[in-house]
Design an enzyme around this catalytic site. Structure first.
Site, PDB file in Angstrom:
ATOM      1  N   ASP A 138     -10.746  -1.332  12.717  1.00  0.00           N
ATOM      2  CA  ASP A 138     -10.464   0.025  13.161  1.00  0.00           C
ATOM      3  C   ASP A 138     -11.443   0.339  14.281  1.00  0.00           C
ATOM      4  O   ASP A 138     -12.556  -0.169  14.304  1.00  0.00           O
ATOM      5  CB  ASP A 138     -10.603   1.010  12.005  1.00  0.00           C
ATOM      6  CG  ASP A 138     -10.228   2.419  12.440  1.00  0.00           C
ATOM      7  OD1 ASP A 138      -9.374   2.545  13.337  1.00  0.00           O
ATOM      8  OD2 ASP A 138     -10.806   3.377  11.904  1.00  0.00           O
ATOM      9  N   CYS A 170      -1.308  -5.832 -15.971  1.00  0.00           N
ATOM     10  CA  CYS A 170      -2.066  -6.277 -14.801  1.00  0.00           C
ATOM     11  C   CYS A 170      -2.575  -7.703 -14.977  1.00  0.00           C
ATOM     12  O   CYS A 170      -2.933  -8.123 -16.079  1.00  0.00           O
ATOM     13  CB  CYS A 170      -3.241  -5.333 -14.576  1.00  0.00           C
ATOM     14  SG  CYS A 170      -4.284  -5.822 -13.190  1.00  0.00           S
ATOM     15  N   CYS A 194      -8.514  -7.640 -16.258  1.00  0.00           N
ATOM     16  CA  CYS A 194      -7.512  -7.569 -17.326  1.00  0.00           C
ATOM     17  C   CYS A 194      -7.238  -8.944 -17.933  1.00  0.00           C
ATOM     18  O   CYS A 194      -7.160  -9.087 -19.141  1.00  0.00           O
ATOM     19  CB  CYS A 194      -6.230  -6.932 -16.804  1.00  0.00           C
ATOM     20  SG  CYS A 194      -6.461  -5.180 -16.378  1.00  0.00           S
ATOM     21  N   CYS A 254      -5.155  -8.907 -12.989  1.00  0.00           N
ATOM     22  CA  CYS A 254      -6.424  -8.997 -12.259  1.00  0.00           C
ATOM     23  C   CYS A 254      -7.475  -9.674 -13.133  1.00  0.00           C
ATOM     24  O   CYS A 254      -7.286  -9.818 -14.329  1.00  0.00           O
ATOM     25  CB  CYS A 254      -6.904  -7.602 -11.846  1.00  0.00           C
ATOM     26  SG  CYS A 254      -7.797  -6.718 -13.143  1.00  0.00           S
ATOM     27  N   ASP A 310      -3.736   0.945   4.840  1.00  0.00           N
ATOM     28  CA  ASP A 310      -5.094   0.644   4.412  1.00  0.00           C
ATOM     29  C   ASP A 310      -5.645   1.901   3.790  1.00  0.00           C
ATOM     30  O   ASP A 310      -5.182   2.998   4.089  1.00  0.00           O
ATOM     31  CB  ASP A 310      -5.994   0.266   5.596  1.00  0.00           C
ATOM     32  CG  ASP A 310      -6.498   1.501   6.300  1.00  0.00           C
ATOM     33  OD1 ASP A 310      -5.701   2.088   7.053  1.00  0.00           O
ATOM     34  OD2 ASP A 310      -7.644   1.910   6.072  1.00  0.00           O
ATOM     35  N   HIS A 339      -9.590  -4.722  -9.936  1.00  0.00           N
ATOM     36  CA  HIS A 339      -8.404  -4.210 -10.617  1.00  0.00           C
ATOM     37  C   HIS A 339      -7.565  -3.321  -9.695  1.00  0.00           C
ATOM     38  O   HIS A 339      -6.347  -3.510  -9.574  1.00  0.00           O
ATOM     39  CB  HIS A 339      -8.809  -3.430 -11.872  1.00  0.00           C
ATOM     40  CG  HIS A 339      -7.666  -2.737 -12.532  1.00  0.00           C
ATOM     41  ND1 HIS A 339      -6.814  -3.384 -13.396  1.00  0.00           N
ATOM     42  CD2 HIS A 339      -7.198  -1.464 -12.403  1.00  0.00           C
ATOM     43  CE1 HIS A 339      -5.877  -2.528 -13.790  1.00  0.00           C
ATOM     44  NE2 HIS A 339      -6.089  -1.367 -13.201  1.00  0.00           N
TER      45      HIS A 339
END
Length: 381
Positions: A98, A312, A317, A314, A274, A344
């Site tokens: 950015d 989930c 998890c 991730c 984003d 997560h």
RNA sequence: GGGGAUGUGGCACAGCGGCAACUGCGGCGGACUGUAAAUCCGCUCCCUCUGGGUUCCUUGGUUCGAGUCCAAGCAUCCCCA
């Protein structure tokens, strides 16, 4: 460096028959980006708390860095000396930088326009006055060596008078043109940014000017999620994207990471997003889940044997870390709490976008959209 | 046995005549959208709550007014025997 022939081409793979959603691939020198996509934010050349391999394993295809922050520390010359930002941070996938326009203009009291650029105080560093022209900004971006860089722009807040927004559009348009003319690096794409606040005529003027002044390989859509309510945003965002923005270029809605907004904006034809929301809220103790937001600081999780979200995949998890344990980590301000929650939440958004892409590819995005809006999580985001 | 110190809201502390009582921790909740953010903001004695009622170890006293001054008692800690 051999540059691929399809560099910065945007291949649309599927258009959803019932919405404006599309899925595609944007080609960069560091790899292909499937769209629609969410890009985790790593402002200072780090997604806070996460190793690059962890970011990759979560399914991230591209991350953000910030030109302003890296120019302040450690400095663009140093990053260049260290081999560019990819090598510096040891992330070999695509990076979008950015410009820093958002930062510069978020502290209006410390900013003034000059004949050919802006002067502003580096309030979050040593407070010194910094002068920037669009050309300076491009030079910094080129030294950093990101795959996609954004033009310097002015992001008006909300509420703002139409007059003020109109001037921001004028300035951003002029700077977009100057960035386009100054930018030379062939392995780096420069995206223009459409401003115009909540005014359709200004949005269209901004877009028209960008299309006149250069053949940008993609467009940012800035100035949303700056304080207005959701419906106000959709009023102009949806027609802008669905009816007016070029179809053959990726459209990047800057700064939006609310899951429900992502799902809805995709239906209008947005391709990239984003947001700091997943990572910042993670560090503050909030988890995204199919039930909505969970504030892990709450006492109700103290004895909770469950993982953050049963659906989930991730590391937190999959690893069986209970809500009770993460509750404890967050309360004790242990680093691991923020790290697990960051992974997560990022995974939550990336997995959501994977399902979004699959739904579009199969031509059933309208159905997906409806199901999402009826899900318990939708109203909580 | 002698000498010294201290007792304040769940905890730790401040307070030196006008106090429902500083601050920190803890507790409860909230916010977070191109990262000035692992940060910030509320609430945290009781009630019929833009007001009222009870509080600062206990009891008595001085004072218009006491957590603050005086006396006695109780408790705790330290030093010497």
């Amino acid at each position: 460096m051999d540059l691929p022939e399809n560099l910065f081409k945007f291949d649309i793979i599927a258009n959803d028959p019932n919405t404006h959603a599309r899925c595609g691939v944007f080609h960069t020198a560091h790899g292909d980006i499937p769209t629609p996509i969410f890009m985790p934010v790593g402002t200072k050349a780090t997604v806070k708390g996460l190793m690059p391999f962890q970011i990759r394993d979560l399914g991230a295809k591209i991350i953000l860095n910030n030109t302003y922050h890296l120019a302040m520390r450690p400095g663009a010359d140093l990053v260049e000396e260290m081999g560019g930002v990819h090598e510096f941070m040891r992330w070999d996938g695509p990076i979008l930088t950015d410009s820093g326009g958002f930062q510069v203009f978020s502290h209006n009291e410390f900013m003034k326009l000059t004949n050919d650029g802006v002067r502003f105080r580096a309030v979050d560093y040593d407070g010194r006055w910094v002068s920037w022209t669009p050309e300076d900004n491009m030079a910094i971006a080129e030294k950093l060596g990101s795959d996609i860089c954004m033009q310097l722009d002015q992001c008006p807040g909300y509420p703002a008078t139409k007059d003020y927004v109109a001037r921001a559009v004028e300035l951003s348009s002029m700077w977009g043109e100057r960035c386009w003319n100054a930018h030379t690096r062939p392995d780096q794409a420069l995206f223009g940014i459409v401003q115009g606040g909540m005014h359709m005529d200004l949005r269209l003027r901004s877009l028209a000017h960008l299309e006149e002044c250069g053949d940008f390989p993609g467009y940012g859509i800035g100035g949303y999620s700056v304080g207005e309510d959701h419906e106000t945003m959709y009023e102009t965002l949806e027609p802008l994207v669905a009816e007016h923005m070029p179809k053959n270029k990726p459209r990047y809605l800057m700064g939006v990471g609310n899951p429900t907004t992502l799902v809805r904006a995709v239906a209008s034809g947005v391709d990239m997003f984003d947001c700091v929301l997943p990572t910042r809220t993670a560090r503050m103790g909030t988890a995204f889940s199919s039930e909505g937001r969970l504030n892990l600081k709450n006492a109700r999780f103290a004895h909770d044997h469950g993982v953050l979200d049963e659906r989930c995949d991730c590391p937190a998890c999959r690893g069986g870390f209970t809500r009770a344990y993460i509750h404890h980590l967050v309360r004790q301000k242990e680093m691991l709490g923020g790290i697990l929650l960051s992974q997560h939440n990022i995974r939550y958004l990336l997995a959501l976008m994977e399902r979004v892409r699959a739904a579009i590819a199969e031509g059933r995005y309208a159905e997906f959209y409806r199901d999402w809006m009826n899900s318990p999580a939708a109203n909580d985001f």
